[in-house]
Design a protein around this motif. Structure first.
Motif, mmCIF file in Angstrom:
data_model
loop_
_atom_site.group_PDB
_atom_site.id
_atom_site.type_symbol
_atom_site.label_atom_id
_atom_site.label_comp_id
_atom_site.label_asym_id
_atom_site.label_seq_id
_atom_site.Cartn_x
_atom_site.Cartn_y
_atom_site.Cartn_z
ATOM 1 N N TYR A 44 0.833 -1.204 0.000
ATOM 2 C CA TYR A 44 0.000 0.000 0.000
ATOM 3 C C TYR A 44 0.872 1.261 0.000
ATOM 4 O O TYR A 44 0.566 2.231 -0.689
ATOM 5 N N GLU A 45 1.984 1.223 0.755
ATOM 6 C CA GLU A 45 2.895 2.382 0.783
ATOM 7 C C GLU A 45 3.358 2.736 -0.628
ATOM 8 O O GLU A 45 3.387 3.896 -1.013
ATOM 9 N N ARG A 46 3.710 1.692 -1.382
ATOM 10 C CA ARG A 46 4.205 1.949 -2.735
ATOM 11 C C ARG A 46 3.093 2.401 -3.663
ATOM 12 O O ARG A 46 3.324 3.192 -4.580
ATOM 13 N N LEU A 47 1.876 1.915 -3.449
ATOM 14 C CA LEU A 47 0.759 2.391 -4.280
ATOM 15 C C LEU A 47 0.501 3.875 -4.000
ATOM 16 O O LEU A 47 0.253 4.658 -4.918
ATOM 17 N N VAL A 48 0.574 4.255 -2.716
ATOM 18 C CA VAL A 48 0.388 5.663 -2.355
ATOM 19 C C VAL A 48 1.475 6.499 -3.021
ATOM 20 O O VAL A 48 1.207 7.554 -3.609
ATOM 21 N N SER A 49 2.702 5.986 -2.992
ATOM 22 C CA SER A 49 3.801 6.732 -3.599
ATOM 23 C C SER A 49 3.598 6.844 -5.117
ATOM 24 O O SER A 49 3.827 7.909 -5.702
ATOM 25 N N GLY A 50 3.130 5.788 -5.752
ATOM 26 C CA GLY A 50 2.848 5.835 -7.194
ATOM 27 C C GLY A 50 1.770 6.868 -7.503
ATOM 28 O O GLY A 50 1.860 7.618 -8.483
ATOM 29 N N PHE A 51 0.753 6.918 -6.639
ATOM 30 C CA PHE A 51 -0.318 7.906 -6.827
ATOM 31 C C PHE A 51 0.250 9.316 -6.687
ATOM 32 O O PHE A 51 -0.022 10.193 -7.506
#
Ligand code: F6R
Length: 242
Positions: A44-51
């Motif tokens: 989830y951390e990486r998805l937030v960063s991608g967003f």
């Protein structure tokens, strides 16, 4: 079944996030099944960063969480509602009305289970279901049993599960005794299942789930029957695979 093993947790998280991000980028109205617990936090951390970097938008996505505790206030820090806000939903552009979590405080829990199943059916098929696994082989909160239930239902949590989740609460006594969970029928209907497991403490159950007999006594073993199962393991969780 496609099993990928990573020598670091970072690489595993990156792979998991890339699979989910890739789906959303190619299919902006994807339906996601989401999990909680320790395992998906880094994804989830990486998805937030991608967003945040403008690489993906969740505006068209619909999400269904696997489960929620019964009787825990939504605002309780350990409710799965709070977990999802903290780790994902509060940081991305997924519209609140497209982010679904069972209501563990519904006055009529049976009606809530039926409502949840209806919502999933209305959204069409879940495109990608993210899963972790319990030490006893549970997926969602489908605990080992003589028979498993197809749709969303109320479940008594296994003592082992309450002990494992005590690390998030003050003690095992504070872990709720029941949860609402998606059933295995719904999970297995997802187009793709992404099972993520890390840690040596899960190596035995990974072996049982992926190579042992298919049995309701190890609910994750049913995943062996799924045509599009992707398994991401760190090297510790993969340690007992043949
Ligand atoms: C969470 C869920 C559970 C967890 C499993 C592993 O929504 O449904 O099946 O995936 O208990 O939990 P962790 O990741 O904390 O080891």
């Amino acid at each position: 079944m496609n099993i990928l093993t990573f020598d670091s947790g970072d690489k595993l998280n990156e792979a998991g996030a890339n699979i989910i991000a890739g789906l959303i980028q190619t299919q902006p109205t994807a339906v996601l099944g989401l999990a909680t617990g320790g395992t998906p936090v880094g994804i989830y951390e990486r998805l937030v960063s991608g967003f945040r970097r403008g690489l993906l938008s969740f505006r068209g996505v619909t999400a269904f969480n696997l489960d929620e505790y019964v009787g825990l206030d939504r605002q309780h820090p350990q409710s799965y509602y709070s977990y999802m806000q903290k780790h994902l939903f509060a940081h991305i552009d997924l519209p609140a009305e497209q982010a679904h979590i069972p209501d563990g405080n519904a006055a009529d829990l049976q009606a809530e289970c039926e409502r949840y199943d209806r919502l999933i059916a209305e959204a069409g098929q879940i495109d990608l279901q993210l899963l972790g696994i319990g030490h006893n082989g549970h997926i969602g909160f489908n605990e080992p049993a003589h028979a498993l239930i197809r749709g969303t239902h109320v479940v008594d949590l296994a003592e082992e599960t309450r002990k494992a989740n005590a690390r998030f609460f003050g003690s095992a006594d504070e872990v709720p005794k029941q949860a609402i969970t998606m059933g295995v029928g719904t999970i297995l209907k997802a187009k793709t299942i992404l099972l993520v497991v890390r840690g040596a403490d899960k190596a035995d159950i990974v072996r049982r789930a992926l190579t042992g007999p298919i049995t309701t006594e190890c609910p994750a073993s049913l995943l062996q029957t799924h045509p599009h199962l992707v398994v991401l393991l760190d090297k510790d969780a993969a340690g007992r695979l043949p």
